[in-house]
Design a protein around this motif. Structure first.
Motif, mmCIF file in Angstrom:
data_model
loop_
_atom_site.group_PDB
_atom_site.id
_atom_site.type_symbol
_atom_site.label_atom_id
_atom_site.label_comp_id
_atom_site.label_asym_id
_atom_site.label_seq_id
_atom_site.Cartn_x
_atom_site.Cartn_y
_atom_site.Cartn_z
ATOM 1 N N GLN A 42 0.823 -1.208 0.000
ATOM 2 C CA GLN A 42 0.000 0.000 0.000
ATOM 3 C C GLN A 42 0.860 1.262 0.000
ATOM 4 O O GLN A 42 0.606 2.194 -0.766
ATOM 5 N N ARG A 48 -4.235 -1.071 -3.658
ATOM 6 C CA ARG A 48 -5.498 -0.949 -2.928
ATOM 7 C C ARG A 48 -5.873 -2.288 -2.307
ATOM 8 O O ARG A 48 -5.749 -3.324 -2.961
ATOM 9 N N PRO A 66 -2.964 0.596 -8.342
ATOM 10 C CA PRO A 66 -3.783 1.797 -8.173
ATOM 11 C C PRO A 66 -4.900 1.975 -9.201
ATOM 12 O O PRO A 66 -5.943 2.528 -8.887
#
Length: 155
Positions: A42, A48, A66
Motif C-alpha cells: 500500500q 489498494r 492503483p
C-alpha cells in the motif's frame, strides 16, 4: 536515441480451445508478517486493499494496483514460512529453478524507478533496454524477497 519499432508477431488466437476463457488473475505471495506486507504494498506501490479473509491460521488478502481491477496480488500472511533468498543482483536471482517474479507494466520505467527509490524500495541495478522484446525493464524486491519486474515499451 534511434527510433526502435519492433513488431512482435503473436500466433493466431485459438478460440476453439477448451481453455479459451483462461485469463491471468493474480499472483500469490507468502510472508510471515501479514500486516507488514500489506502495508508495504500500500505505501510503496499505492496498491489498494480489495478483500481480506482468514484461511486456517493464515490471513489472506487481495491487493490491486492503483488503477487496475483485472490483476491482484494475493497475500498469504502469518505462520512461519521459510525465508526467500535476499537478492541484490538480478543475475544471481536467475540461478534457482521455479518461480522468479511477476511483472507490472508502466509507462515510464525511469520515472517509476526514481519514485521507488525515493520511497526506499530496493531496486536491483539500473533499468535496461531489451530490444528483442521491445521493452525497457527494471527489477526490484519487496522486503520479503519477492521479485517484481517493471516493463515499458521501447519507443
Amino acid at each position: 536515441m534511434e527510433e526502435t519499432n519492433i513488431t512482435i508477431q503473436h500466433p493466431l488466437r485459438n478460440e476453439a480451445s477448451e481453455f479459451s476463457t483462461m485469463r491471468g488473475g493474480h499472483v500469490a505471495l507468502r510472508a510471515a508478517d501479514y500486516a507488514g506486507i500489506v502495508k508495504w504494498y500500500q505505501e510503496k506501490l499505492d496498491f489498494r486493499l480489495i478483500q481480506e479473509w482468514p484461511f486456517g491460521d493464515l490471513q489472506l488478502a487481495f491487493l490491486a494496483p492503483p488503477n487496475d481491477d483485472n490483476f491482484c496480488v494475493e497475500i498469504l500472511g502469518g505462520g512461519q514460512p521459510l525465508p526467500q533468498p535476499d537478492y541484490t543482483d538480478l543475475n544471481e536471482s536467475l540461478q534457482p529453478a521455479g518461480y522468479h517474479h511477476f511483472c507490472l507494466e508502466v509507462l515510464n520505467i525511469d520515472q517509476t524507478v526514481a519514485e521507488l527509490r525515493r520511497r526506499g524500495v530496493n531496486v536491483l541495478g539500473e533499468p535496461f533496454d531489451f530490444p528483442t522484446i521491445s521493452k525497457r525493464l527494471a527489477f526490484f524486491a519487496d522486503p520479503y524477497g519477492n521479485l517484481i519486474e517493471l516493463a515499458s515499451r521501447l519507443k
